[in-house]
Motif scaffolding. Structure first.
Motif: not given
Length: 107
Positions: A1-23
């Motif tokens: 895993m490169s140095d930038g990947e932990p930040e990318l993994a965190a961004a993936v999770r944050e982007f997913h959680e940022d919107i309601p998924h009930r629609f």
């Protein structure tokens, strides 16, 4: 895993959680578009190390990236590489670039 990947993994999770998924919205799209969205989704899930990014997230990412294209393309400081959206959008670029690459097996 490169140095930038932990930040990318965190961004993936944050982007997913940022919107309601009930629609849910039903969309009709070409097979090519569906394959590109799947490639983006899979690329970002690989970076996260788990299946957290959905096809809905990939669609939203594509739309938001398109809306902010000018800012990203012109190097606007707000849309710089420090912006998690810029890191996520790199996956879109890879999927589109790989589509035309005969060595990728997709083109």
């Amino acid at each position: 895993m490169s140095d930038g990947e932990p930040e990318l993994a965190a961004a993936v999770r944050e982007f997913h959680e940022d919107i309601p998924h009930r629609f849910q919205v039903s969309l009709t799209m070409s097979m090519e578009t569906r394959d590109l969205l799947r490639a983006v989704r899979d690329d970002l899930n690989d970076a996260a190390g788990e299946r957290v990014f959905t096809t809905d997230d990939a669609i939203r990412l594509a739309l938001e990236s398109g809306a902010r294209y000018h800012a990203v393309a012109t190097g606007d400081r707000e849309a710089s590489g420090a912006d998690p959206l810029a890191a996520l959008a790199a996956s879109i670029r890879r999927a589109v670039d790989d589509e035309g690459d005969p060595e990728s097996g997709d083109g």
